[in-house]
Write a protein that holds these residues in place. Sequence first.
Motif, PDB file in Angstrom:
ATOM      1  N   ASN A 117       1.105  -0.877   0.071  1.00 36.32           N
ATOM      2  CA  ASN A 117      -0.259  -0.055   0.108  1.00 36.32           C
ATOM      3  C   ASN A 117       0.658   1.265   0.352  1.00 36.32           C
ATOM      4  O   ASN A 117       0.926   2.137   0.534  1.00 36.32           O
ATOM      5  CB  ASN A 117      -1.171   0.284   0.760  1.00 36.32           C
ATOM      6  N   TYR A 119       1.569   3.963  -2.042  1.00 35.75           N
ATOM      7  CA  TYR A 119       1.316   4.402  -4.515  1.00 35.75           C
ATOM      8  C   TYR A 119       1.449   5.897  -4.076  1.00 35.75           C
ATOM      9  O   TYR A 119       2.186   5.951  -5.557  1.00 35.75           O
ATOM     10  CB  TYR A 119      -0.355   4.872  -3.599  1.00 35.75           C
ATOM     11  N   TYR A 122       4.307   3.508  -5.682  1.00 35.74           N
ATOM     12  CA  TYR A 122       3.592   3.531  -7.180  1.00 35.74           C
ATOM     13  C   TYR A 122       3.638   4.280  -8.208  1.00 35.74           C
ATOM     14  O   TYR A 122       4.294   3.829  -8.991  1.00 35.74           O
ATOM     15  CB  TYR A 122       2.693   3.022  -6.530  1.00 35.74           C
ATOM     16  N   HIS A 152      -3.526  -4.855  -7.226  1.00 35.59           N
ATOM     17  CA  HIS A 152      -4.681  -4.023  -6.956  1.00 35.59           C
ATOM     18  C   HIS A 152      -5.436  -3.478  -7.198  1.00 35.59           C
ATOM     19  O   HIS A 152      -6.014  -2.956  -5.889  1.00 35.59           O
ATOM     20  CB  HIS A 152      -3.967  -2.744  -8.220  1.00 35.59           C
TER      21      HIS A 152
END
Length: 162
Positions: A117, A119, A122, A152
């Motif tokens: 998690n 992001y 990411y 995801h």
Amino acid sequence: MVAMDTPLHIAARLGNTHIVKEILSRKPEYARNLNQDGYTPLHLASLLGHLEVVKELIHGVMDVCVLKDKYGRTPLYYATMMGRLEVMEELLDIYPEYIMEMNAARETSLNIAVLCNQYEAYKLLLERFLQANKVEFIDYKGSEGNTVLHLHLPTSRKQFQD
């Protein structure tokens, strides 16, 4: 051979850049040593977000970036897992091919960012994949057959339900 923490492991864990620099000037080979937990000093500095220590380690011993721990994980893996964006950028700047490294479970750093998690990590990695023209790795299936999109989706669905 796995050894106890070297002085360099301890300095990296504590984020003491001055001591890291001093040790590297005398014993650069310590940068390649795995400790009893299977980490190099760069793994520890990346995990803990000690950016200046990371810089000293990778500029002092260039090949240390590609060393994997006893689980097949790179320092980028740990920086990604913890969302250490500045460390990730430093590692990727010095060794752009790093982005395609996989751990023992055949997961890329992009997979790890989604699984943890992270992001912002990411997004950073996705930009780097696109810059490197490595779009095929975005669709890469890990050992369980999941792409980044597969990983995801369950998280996204939960966010929409809340």
